[in-house]
Design a protein around this motif. Sequence first.
Motif, short mmCIF file in Angstrom:
data_model
loop_
_atom_site.label_atom_id
_atom_site.label_comp_id
_atom_site.label_asym_id
_atom_site.label_seq_id
_atom_site.Cartn_x
_atom_site.Cartn_y
_atom_site.Cartn_z
N GLY A 384 -128.67 33.24 23.07
CA GLY A 384 -128.60 34.25 22.02
C GLY A 384 -127.46 34.08 21.05
N GLY A 385 -126.57 35.10 21.02
CA GLY A 385 -125.50 35.15 20.03
C GLY A 385 -124.42 34.11 20.18
N LEU A 386 -124.48 33.28 21.23
CA LEU A 386 -123.50 32.19 21.35
C LEU A 386 -123.75 31.11 20.32
N LEU A 387 -124.98 31.01 19.85
CA LEU A 387 -125.36 29.94 18.94
C LEU A 387 -125.71 30.49 17.57
N ALA A 388 -125.28 29.79 16.54
CA ALA A 388 -125.60 30.15 15.16
C ALA A 388 -126.44 29.03 14.55
N ALA A 389 -127.05 29.31 13.41
CA ALA A 389 -127.92 28.33 12.76
C ALA A 389 -127.47 28.07 11.33
N GLU A 390 -128.07 27.01 10.75
CA GLU A 390 -127.85 26.61 9.34
C GLU A 390 -126.38 26.41 9.01
N PRO A 391 -125.74 25.40 9.57
CA PRO A 391 -126.24 24.45 10.57
C PRO A 391 -126.12 25.00 11.98
N TYR A 392 -126.73 24.30 12.95
CA TYR A 392 -126.64 24.71 14.34
C TYR A 392 -125.21 24.49 14.84
N ARG A 393 -124.64 25.52 15.51
CA ARG A 393 -123.25 25.45 15.97
C ARG A 393 -123.00 26.60 16.94
N PHE A 394 -121.86 26.54 17.63
CA PHE A 394 -121.43 27.69 18.40
C PHE A 394 -120.92 28.75 17.43
N ALA A 395 -121.20 30.02 17.75
CA ALA A 395 -120.82 31.11 16.86
C ALA A 395 -119.31 31.26 16.78
N ASP A 396 -118.85 31.77 15.65
CA ASP A 396 -117.44 32.09 15.52
C ASP A 396 -117.04 33.08 16.61
N GLY A 397 -115.85 32.94 17.13
CA GLY A 397 -115.37 33.84 18.17
C GLY A 397 -115.62 33.33 19.57
N VAL A 398 -116.31 32.19 19.72
CA VAL A 398 -116.58 31.61 21.04
C VAL A 398 -115.61 30.47 21.31
N GLN A 399 -114.96 30.53 22.45
CA GLN A 399 -114.06 29.45 22.86
C GLN A 399 -114.81 28.52 23.81
N VAL A 400 -114.99 27.29 23.38
CA VAL A 400 -115.79 26.32 24.13
C VAL A 400 -114.88 25.34 24.85
N VAL A 401 -115.12 25.16 26.15
CA VAL A 401 -114.35 24.22 26.96
C VAL A 401 -115.30 23.16 27.50
N VAL A 402 -114.97 21.91 27.23
CA VAL A 402 -115.74 20.78 27.75
C VAL A 402 -114.78 19.84 28.45
N ASP A 403 -114.98 19.61 29.74
CA ASP A 403 -114.14 18.67 30.50
C ASP A 403 -112.66 19.03 30.36
#
Length: 411
Positions: A384-403
């Motif tokens: 849902g709201g974790l993802l934004a479109a045009e372009p596809y990306r994580f929504a503002d306000g989300v802190q993403v941790v990878v590895d």
Amino acid sequence: MTVNSAPEPAMAAGDDPRAFAAVLHAVYDAEMSGSRPPARPREVISDSWKRVKRAGVDPESGGTEPTLGVEQLQTRRSESRLGEVLEPVMHHLDTLIADGDNVLVVADADGQVLWRNGRPRVLDRADRLGFTEGASWAESAVGTNAIGTALASGRAVQVFSAEHFVRSHHTWTCAGAPIRDPRSGSVLGVVDVSGPAATIHPTTLALVDTVAKLAEAQLRDQHRARLDALRTVAAPILARADGPALAVDGYGWVAAVDGVAPRDRMLLPASCAPGRVHLHGLGDCDLTPMPGGWLVRVRDAGTAERAVGIHLPSPDAVDQSVRVSGADGAWVHRPSPRHAQILRLLAARPAGLTAADIAVALFGDAERTVTVRAEISRLRKRFGGLLAAEPYRFADGVQVVVDGERSDRSS
């Protein structure tokens, strides 16, 4: 020109379609030439003729709306909720197309034909009218017709012979009924049955309208099931919430409440994103994405806003579960390998990616955007709201941790 004292032509069961069509042709010719018609067109038809004249539709050739390409058609199909009710719609209207005289069509809210079904003989006739998958049958494209006029009027409508605005359609009859989304009340599209004018029957419209209502009932059942699923996920999170909170779906329908007066629905911002918003009747609230909706936490003025985080495992991790955390708890989802790839691609490019960018990264082929859009559509149903479109990306306000490396999307 319309003469108010003239009667509206109407066909009843048992009437001769040819005689009825002759009256309509006389009405049409008079209306197009500006002379006195022998009868008034029905109000729904008269209103439609006025609209299409204002739109500049040519009664001899129609409009110039382009037909969707294969990729565009597939994208619209994958993004439309009409696909969820396509099978029962086809089943309930099988009897109208079984004899080969009619074609069954499902069009979207723009009047674009997404699906059609019928015997080859009638489909060939429909092809000659441009009544093909991907074609626009909005009023602005082809004038008065059951699909476009049902969309414009918001009601079920039957259009027979010379009630069509474009002359080449006068050998045709069609009955269409809108299908509404029970979550928003907006029109999703139209179910339509069309065929040669001689096949007209007054009961066809009632049958098509009934099937549209059955489709809406099925969508309502699906919506209730999704609210039940959201309620199950929300229950333990609400139990830990540090204050009044609600669980709502993406349209504001309430699945569960804690410490808040019960309500059926609340108004959400037109474009939701994780973070703080002011909601009517609740005041300042923090929105946190949940599977199928949002956790809405009511906050006192001055309460610090808390970030939403998402943790993505490395590609070689044994456990590929994605963890989403907020102030009042977390939920976990194990994505498919393809969805996990897409999430990692978006994490690596905070500014966003186009469908073509993702297609190249996944398949080495920029043309496979239909597949990409379909996959992301499924992914967004979960995140849902974790993802934004045009372009596809994580929504503002989300802190993403990878590895262990954080990509901060907070704004």
